[in-house]
Design a protein around this motif. Structure first.
Motif, mmCIF file in Angstrom:
data_model
loop_
_atom_site.group_PDB
_atom_site.id
_atom_site.type_symbol
_atom_site.label_atom_id
_atom_site.label_comp_id
_atom_site.label_asym_id
_atom_site.label_seq_id
_atom_site.Cartn_x
_atom_site.Cartn_y
_atom_site.Cartn_z
ATOM 1 N N ALA A 173 0.828 -1.212 0.000
ATOM 2 C CA ALA A 173 0.000 0.000 0.000
ATOM 3 C C ALA A 173 0.858 1.257 0.000
ATOM 4 O O ALA A 173 1.975 1.275 0.537
ATOM 5 C CB ALA A 173 -0.920 -0.003 1.222
ATOM 6 N N LYS A 174 0.306 2.308 -0.616
ATOM 7 C CA LYS A 174 0.948 3.629 -0.623
ATOM 8 C C LYS A 174 -0.078 4.638 -0.132
ATOM 9 O O LYS A 174 -1.108 4.839 -0.778
ATOM 10 C CB LYS A 174 1.421 3.993 -2.026
ATOM 11 N N TYR A 175 0.204 5.252 0.998
ATOM 12 C CA TYR A 175 -0.809 6.081 1.644
ATOM 13 C C TYR A 175 -0.192 7.331 2.263
ATOM 14 O O TYR A 175 0.882 7.276 2.878
ATOM 15 C CB TYR A 175 -1.507 5.276 2.741
ATOM 16 N N SER A 176 -0.891 8.447 2.106
ATOM 17 C CA SER A 176 -0.467 9.684 2.768
ATOM 18 C C SER A 176 -1.693 10.399 3.306
ATOM 19 O O SER A 176 -2.780 10.339 2.716
ATOM 20 C CB SER A 176 0.304 10.598 1.804
ATOM 21 N N GLN A 177 -1.537 11.043 4.447
ATOM 22 C CA GLN A 177 -2.620 11.834 5.017
ATOM 23 C C GLN A 177 -2.057 13.144 5.548
ATOM 24 O O GLN A 177 -0.907 13.207 5.995
ATOM 25 C CB GLN A 177 -3.345 11.072 6.129
ATOM 26 N N LYS A 178 -2.876 14.181 5.486
ATOM 27 C CA LYS A 178 -2.480 15.484 6.016
ATOM 28 C C LYS A 178 -3.640 16.042 6.812
ATOM 29 O O LYS A 178 -4.783 16.051 6.341
ATOM 30 C CB LYS A 178 -2.111 16.444 4.884
ATOM 31 N N GLN A 179 -3.349 16.495 8.033
ATOM 32 C CA GLN A 179 -4.366 17.057 8.896
ATOM 33 C C GLN A 179 -3.917 18.454 9.330
ATOM 34 O O GLN A 179 -2.823 18.613 9.883
ATOM 35 C CB GLN A 179 -4.603 16.154 10.116
ATOM 36 N N VAL A 180 -4.753 19.426 9.056
ATOM 37 C CA VAL A 180 -4.434 20.822 9.369
ATOM 38 C C VAL A 180 -5.485 21.345 10.341
ATOM 39 O O VAL A 180 -6.687 21.276 10.060
ATOM 40 C CB VAL A 180 -4.410 21.696 8.101
ATOM 41 N N PHE A 181 -5.029 21.875 11.470
ATOM 42 C CA PHE A 181 -5.928 22.388 12.487
ATOM 43 C C PHE A 181 -5.646 23.878 12.696
ATOM 44 O O PHE A 181 -4.495 24.272 12.893
ATOM 45 C CB PHE A 181 -5.737 21.635 13.805
ATOM 46 N N LYS A 182 -6.696 24.666 12.661
ATOM 47 C CA LYS A 182 -6.578 26.107 12.887
ATOM 48 C C LYS A 182 -7.304 26.436 14.189
ATOM 49 O O LYS A 182 -8.503 26.216 14.301
ATOM 50 C CB LYS A 182 -7.158 26.877 11.707
ATOM 51 N N VAL A 183 -6.535 26.935 15.162
ATOM 52 C CA VAL A 183 -7.061 27.115 16.512
ATOM 53 C C VAL A 183 -6.963 28.573 16.951
ATOM 54 O O VAL A 183 -6.185 29.359 16.409
ATOM 55 C CB VAL A 183 -6.300 26.217 17.517
ATOM 56 N N MET A 184 -7.755 28.900 17.980
ATOM 57 C CA MET A 184 -7.683 30.189 18.652
ATOM 58 C C MET A 184 -6.862 30.021 19.929
ATOM 59 O O MET A 184 -6.492 28.908 20.302
ATOM 60 C CB MET A 184 -9.082 30.699 18.977
ATOM 61 N N SER A 185 -6.610 31.119 20.622
ATOM 62 C CA SER A 185 -5.780 31.055 21.819
ATOM 63 C C SER A 185 -6.419 30.224 22.923
ATOM 64 O O SER A 185 -5.719 29.662 23.767
ATOM 65 C CB SER A 185 -5.482 32.465 22.333
ATOM 66 N N ASP A 186 -7.763 30.119 22.948
ATOM 67 C CA ASP A 186 -8.440 29.334 23.984
ATOM 68 C C ASP A 186 -9.133 28.092 23.425
ATOM 69 O O ASP A 186 -9.997 27.513 24.066
ATOM 70 C CB ASP A 186 -9.441 30.198 24.753
ATOM 71 N N SER A 187 -8.750 27.667 22.220
ATOM 72 C CA SER A 187 -9.263 26.416 21.664
ATOM 73 C C SER A 187 -8.567 25.231 22.324
ATOM 74 O O SER A 187 -7.454 25.352 22.839
ATOM 75 C CB SER A 187 -9.015 26.347 20.152
ATOM 76 N N SER A 188 -9.225 24.075 22.291
ATOM 77 C CA SER A 188 -8.623 22.851 22.820
ATOM 78 C C SER A 188 -8.694 21.753 21.760
ATOM 79 O O SER A 188 -9.686 21.643 21.038
ATOM 80 C CB SER A 188 -9.333 22.397 24.093
ATOM 81 N N LEU A 189 -7.636 20.957 21.699
ATOM 82 C CA LEU A 189 -7.556 19.884 20.703
ATOM 83 C C LEU A 189 -6.915 18.650 21.322
ATOM 84 O O LEU A 189 -5.848 18.735 21.941
ATOM 85 C CB LEU A 189 -6.717 20.340 19.503
ATOM 86 N N GLY A 212 -4.435 23.130 24.771
ATOM 87 C CA GLY A 212 -5.471 24.044 25.214
ATOM 88 C C GLY A 212 -5.911 23.891 26.658
ATOM 89 O O GLY A 212 -5.595 22.913 27.335
ATOM 90 N N PRO A 213 -6.683 24.853 27.137
ATOM 91 C CA PRO A 213 -7.064 24.926 28.550
ATOM 92 C C PRO A 213 -7.953 23.789 29.032
ATOM 93 O O PRO A 213 -7.900 23.416 30.200
ATOM 94 C CB PRO A 213 -7.793 26.276 28.646
ATOM 95 N N LYS A 214 -8.772 23.207 28.173
ATOM 96 C CA LYS A 214 -9.664 22.130 28.608
ATOM 97 C C LYS A 214 -8.918 20.832 28.909
ATOM 98 O O LYS A 214 -9.482 19.908 29.507
ATOM 99 C CB LYS A 214 -10.750 21.880 27.551
ATOM 100 N N LEU A 215 -7.660 20.745 28.496
ATOM 101 C CA LEU A 215 -6.870 19.542 28.740
ATOM 102 C C LEU A 215 -5.714 19.796 29.707
ATOM 103 O O LEU A 215 -4.889 18.906 29.939
ATOM 104 C CB LEU A 215 -6.317 18.997 27.416
ATOM 105 N N LYS A 216 -5.653 20.982 30.246
ATOM 106 C CA LYS A 216 -4.537 21.352 31.107
ATOM 107 C C LYS A 216 -4.421 20.448 32.328
ATOM 108 O O LYS A 216 -3.324 20.127 32.787
ATOM 109 C CB LYS A 216 -4.692 22.812 31.558
#
Length: 264
Positions: free
Chosen positions: A117-133, A201-205
């Motif tokens: 198999a040949k596979y590639s993935q790209k994940q881009v996240f755009k967050v604010m200063s108080d976002s949590s991921l 982010g703050p929700k995971l602190k």
């Protein structure tokens, strides 16, 4: 080309899917009730027709989590990547925007690539200063029951996090490719999984410091030199008593203090 799109926004004070679109080979399942009724969170499951990603598939997904909303992006089973046909690659692209005081948990089952198999993935996240991921990104060595261990031709996973639109906060790529001198299996030895977990982010602190301490403790015990009484052995490389740990883990901090990366 956009294959899937989901928008989550507050409607009458509750996180709600206000737009959901997908087309072949992608499908979203959004159950009405998951977990406690007191939990205000939207669960989004992604599936592909045929149970996996076929050689040449290109899937692009766009997700927006509005201000104050919580959403979970998950899968129902491992992401299977079937054998490559000729030089065709398979790819997935996810772009997610996380609003102010919003929380997105991306917790899929692992990627499992079949032989060649040949596979590639790209994940881009755009967050604010108080976002949590919370992001879990992991890949297995393949189909063990068929004797396939790191037998795929190519795997690439890229994760980018941008703060306030275009300020780079985290840039990472895992790249595995069969070489002419040494294959992936030779480099990976007996290890069967590569995983990365990001807590931002703050929700995971409240869990960031605890996880960091737990990983340090586990690895300290795994790499501890054997002792007799109060004396420590000096072990040579050819000594059979020196065994490698069953897994390796490390942690590192990136960005402002509230952002934390756990790499496993």
């Amino acid at each position: 080309m956009e294959i899937g799109k989901v928008i989550v926004e507050k409607v009458r004070g509750k996180a709600t899917v206000t737009k959901c679109f997908s087309k072949y080979p992608l499908k979203f399942i959004i159950p009405r009730k998951v977990g406690s009724s007191k939990t205000d969170a939207v669960w989004i499951y992604t599936i592909t027709y045929g149970g996996g990603i076929v050689s040449g598939d290109s899937i692009t997904c766009d997700i927006t989590i509005g201000d104050g909303c919580t959403a979970v992006l998950a899968t129902q089973a491992s992401t299977k990547v079937y054998k490559a046909v000729g030089s065709k690659n398979s790819e997935q692209v996810l772009e997610a925007r996380i609003g102010s005081n919003a929380f997105l948990a991306v917790i899929p089952d692992p990627v499992t690539c079949f032989s060649t198999a040949k596979y590639s993935q790209k994940q881009v996240f755009k967050v604010m200063s108080d976002s949590s991921l919370l992001l879990v990104d992991w890949v297995t060595s393949g189909r063990h029951e068929r004797g396939e261990k790191w037998d795929f031709d190519l795997y690439r996973s890229t994760n980018h996090i941008f703060h306030n639109g275009d300020e780079p906060l985290f840039l990472d790529t895992v790249f595995l490719e069969q070489g002419t001198c040494a294959g992936i299996a030779e480099h990976m030895q007996d290890y069967q999984v590569i995983a990365m977990v990001i807590l931002l982010g703050p929700k995971l602190k409240h869990v960031q410091n605890q996880i960091q301490e737990d990983v340090k403790k586990i690895m300290s015990q795994s790499l501890h030199m054997p002792t007799i009484g109060s004396r420590q052995y000096t072990i040579r490389h050819n000594d059979q008593r020196l065994t490698k740990p069953s897994f390796l883990a490390s942690c590192s901090v990136f960005g402002p203090k509230q952002r934390f990366l756990q790499g496993i």
